[in-house]
Scaffold this motif. Structure first.
Motif, PDB file in Angstrom:
ATOM      1  N   ALA A  16      -8.934   0.482 -39.968  1.00  0.00           N
ATOM      2  CA  ALA A  16      -9.289   1.559 -39.343  1.00  0.00           C
ATOM      3  C   ALA A  16      -9.054   3.035 -40.217  1.00  0.00           C
ATOM      4  CB  ALA A  16      -8.787   1.747 -37.996  1.00  0.00           C
ATOM      5  N   VAL A  18      -6.152   4.323 -40.367  1.00  0.00           N
ATOM      6  CA  VAL A  18      -5.260   5.157 -39.715  1.00  0.00           C
ATOM      7  C   VAL A  18      -3.831   4.616 -39.805  1.00  0.00           C
ATOM      8  CG1 VAL A  18      -6.975   5.639 -37.824  1.00  0.00           C
ATOM      9  CG2 VAL A  18      -5.565   3.676 -37.482  1.00  0.00           C
ATOM     10  N   THR A  22      -0.462   5.074 -34.891  1.00  0.00           N
ATOM     11  CA  THR A  22      -1.696   5.654 -33.991  1.00  0.00           C
ATOM     12  C   THR A  22      -2.400   4.247 -33.432  1.00  0.00           C
ATOM     13  OG1 THR A  22      -2.271   7.278 -35.653  1.00  0.00           O
ATOM     14  CG2 THR A  22      -3.939   6.281 -34.250  1.00  0.00           C
ATOM     15  N   VAL A  26      -2.725   3.549 -29.234  1.00  0.00           N
ATOM     16  CA  VAL A  26      -3.970   3.354 -28.500  1.00  0.00           C
ATOM     17  C   VAL A  26      -3.702   1.924 -27.856  1.00  0.00           C
ATOM     18  CG1 VAL A  26      -6.348   2.388 -29.069  1.00  0.00           C
ATOM     19  CG2 VAL A  26      -5.395   4.447 -30.324  1.00  0.00           C
ATOM     20  N   ILE A  33      -4.659  10.668 -28.391  1.00  0.00           N
ATOM     21  CA  ILE A  33      -5.655  10.003 -29.143  1.00  0.00           C
ATOM     22  C   ILE A  33      -7.010  10.449 -28.999  1.00  0.00           C
ATOM     23  CG2 ILE A  33      -6.191   8.055 -30.369  1.00  0.00           C
ATOM     24  CD1 ILE A  33      -3.096   8.467 -30.940  1.00  0.00           C
ATOM     25  N   SER A  34      -7.766  10.691 -29.877  1.00  0.00           N
ATOM     26  CA  SER A  34      -9.328  11.065 -29.632  1.00  0.00           C
ATOM     27  C   SER A  34      -9.822   9.759 -29.105  1.00  0.00           C
ATOM     28  CB  SER A  34      -9.903  11.625 -31.035  1.00  0.00           C
ATOM     29  OG  SER A  34     -10.236  10.531 -31.665  1.00  0.00           O
ATOM     30  N   GLU A  36     -12.853   9.054 -30.006  1.00  0.00           N
ATOM     31  CA  GLU A  36     -13.667   8.308 -31.123  1.00  0.00           C
ATOM     32  C   GLU A  36     -12.663   7.277 -31.775  1.00  0.00           C
ATOM     33  OE1 GLU A  36     -15.757   9.407 -35.522  1.00  0.00           O
ATOM     34  OE2 GLU A  36     -14.939  11.113 -33.985  1.00  0.00           O
ATOM     35  N   THR A  37     -11.538   7.799 -31.934  1.00  0.00           N
ATOM     36  CA  THR A  37     -10.562   7.048 -32.777  1.00  0.00           C
ATOM     37  C   THR A  37      -9.858   5.765 -31.811  1.00  0.00           C
ATOM     38  OG1 THR A  37      -9.558   8.873 -33.729  1.00  0.00           O
ATOM     39  CG2 THR A  37      -8.035   6.935 -33.780  1.00  0.00           C
ATOM     40  N   ARG A  38      -9.728   6.054 -30.646  1.00  0.00           N
ATOM     41  CA  ARG A  38      -9.457   4.976 -29.502  1.00  0.00           C
ATOM     42  C   ARG A  38     -10.417   3.937 -29.604  1.00  0.00           C
ATOM     43  NH1 ARG A  38      -5.690   4.990 -25.289  1.00  0.00           N
ATOM     44  NH2 ARG A  38      -5.435   7.245 -25.684  1.00  0.00           N
ATOM     45  N   GLU A  39     -11.586   4.271 -29.427  1.00  0.00           N
ATOM     46  CA  GLU A  39     -12.853   3.285 -29.356  1.00  0.00           C
ATOM     47  C   GLU A  39     -12.906   2.544 -30.705  1.00  0.00           C
ATOM     48  OE1 GLU A  39     -16.343   5.285 -28.297  1.00  0.00           O
ATOM     49  OE2 GLU A  39     -15.662   5.649 -25.988  1.00  0.00           O
ATOM     50  N   LYS A  40     -12.820   3.114 -31.751  1.00  0.00           N
ATOM     51  CA  LYS A  40     -12.586   2.682 -33.094  1.00  0.00           C
ATOM     52  C   LYS A  40     -11.730   1.578 -33.367  1.00  0.00           C
ATOM     53  CE  LYS A  40     -12.611   3.657 -38.106  1.00  0.00           C
ATOM     54  NZ  LYS A  40     -12.348   4.831 -39.050  1.00  0.00           N
ATOM     55  N   ILE A  41     -10.648   1.806 -32.889  1.00  0.00           N
ATOM     56  CA  ILE A  41      -9.301   0.904 -32.963  1.00  0.00           C
ATOM     57  C   ILE A  41      -9.623  -0.351 -31.931  1.00  0.00           C
ATOM     58  CG2 ILE A  41      -6.953   0.783 -32.381  1.00  0.00           C
ATOM     59  CD1 ILE A  41      -6.665   3.658 -33.850  1.00  0.00           C
TER      60      ILE A  41
END
Length: 335
Positions: A16, A18, A22, A26, A33-34, A36-41
């Motif tokens: 990811a 990150v 982070t 999540v 945590i934004s 977008e970042t949460r969904e990506k992870i």
């Protein structure tokens, strides 16, 4: 030996781009945590097949959220239904269970307790062997929360929950007497078992009240809590030349075996010999003839046992508690 390689938070972090911290925030559902970042992870974790390491979390928090359950025999329908109750209550509190079978063997019980303590369980629900009393005393001395289910021990400072066994034995025997049966066999478990002692007390009380006096031979004791034992006990009574027109059995398993033996002997149930079981396991209403028995709230026993343990584990109760659950006679075809 093949050793499975689990996906780590570091693997997800690298993919990811990150930090491990982070990823940790999540996966543990922490804020800040934004989206977008949460969904990506979460997407990467799913793709990689990430499985949370509960053991590592437990080591950090010093809380395993695991409870040990030690039962006589999970293949016995009675204990299977008690286990369902324990499991339902544990799930409500987000606890996992580790189950051990002992077959009433004190050595196996000691090994089971040791294994559970090594796994750092937070408490234990146990149907103990009375020959293993020192194990229970040890648990009490090291402050491991314990609930004894289905048994009673005088003077032991531990929580326990069991059915009103004296009442059960009394109701079963009184019912047979009300059907005009006078020569009532009692196929019982061993006297080291508190439930067996209390059910016998109820049996004797009902006979005494009816002024029916039977030789001690009418109580046949067997250590195995299965159908085969009930089957053999009937032939034992026949060998002893004991006339009998009623049988009260320590549990339904004994009763199923006893009915099979009576059929082989050409005896009709209930016309020639009336039979009453104990526990009211699921099979009792489907068996032919359907079994008259004493109903125990088996699911409730298990459910309440875990609730008692949870109160103790969370410090909501300090003093030992004894809970006795009511029983009832269920009249069907066998008596």
């Amino acid at each position: 030996m093949h050793v499975r390689k689990y996906v780590t938070m570091r693997d997800i972090a690298e993919r990811a781009g990150v930090s491990v911290n982070t990823v940790s925030r999540v996966l543990n559902n922490k804020p800040d945590i934004s989206k977008e970042t949460r969904e990506k992870i979460l997407k990467i974790a799913k793709e990689l097949g990430y499985i949370k390491n509960v053991t590592a979390s437990a080591l950090r928090s010093r809380q395993t959220r695991i409870v040990g359950v030690i039962l006589e025999d999970i293949t016995n329908l009675f204990f299977a239904e008690v286990m369902k109750g324990i499991e339902a209550a544990a799930r409500k509190q987000n606890y996992q269970l580790l189950l051990m079978n002992t077959g009433t063997d004190p050595k196996k019980q000691r090994e089971a307790i040791q294994t559970l303590l090594e796994r750092r369980v937070e408490g234990i629900v146990i149907t103990p062997s009375e020959n293993g009393l020192s194990d229970l005393e040890k648990l009490a001395s090291i402050n491991v929360p314990v609930v004894i289910v289905g048994r009673h021990f005088e003077g032991l400072q531990l929580d326990e929950i069991h059915s009103d066994e004296v009442k059960g034995g009394y109701l079963a025997t009184k019912h047979l007497l009300s059907k005009g049966r006078k020569n009532i066999l009692f196929i019982n478990s061993v006297p080291e078992n508190s439930a067996a002692r209390m059910r016998e007390e109820g049996y004797r009380k009902a006979l005494r009240e009816a002024k029916v006096f039977l030789p001690e031979d009418y109580i046949i004791v067997t250590a195995d809590p299965n159908m085969e034992a009930g089957y053999r006990a009937v032939f034992k009574a026949v060998e002893k030349k004991l006339p009998f027109d009623g049988i009260f059995c320590y549990n339904d398993m004994f009763a199923f075996g006893a009915i099979r033996a009576l059929e082989e002997l050409g005896k009709r149930v209930p016309q020639d010999v009336a039979v009453v079981g104990y526990d009211d396991v699921t099979l009792s209403s489907y068996y032919r003839p359907s079994l008259t028995t004493i109903r125990i709230n088996k699911f409730g026993l298990g459910f309440e046992a875990f609730k008692m343990l949870f109160q103790r584990m969370t410090g909501r109760r300090k003093k030992p508690k004894r809970t006795i659950m009511d029983v009832e006679l269920i009249v069907r075809e066998s008596a």
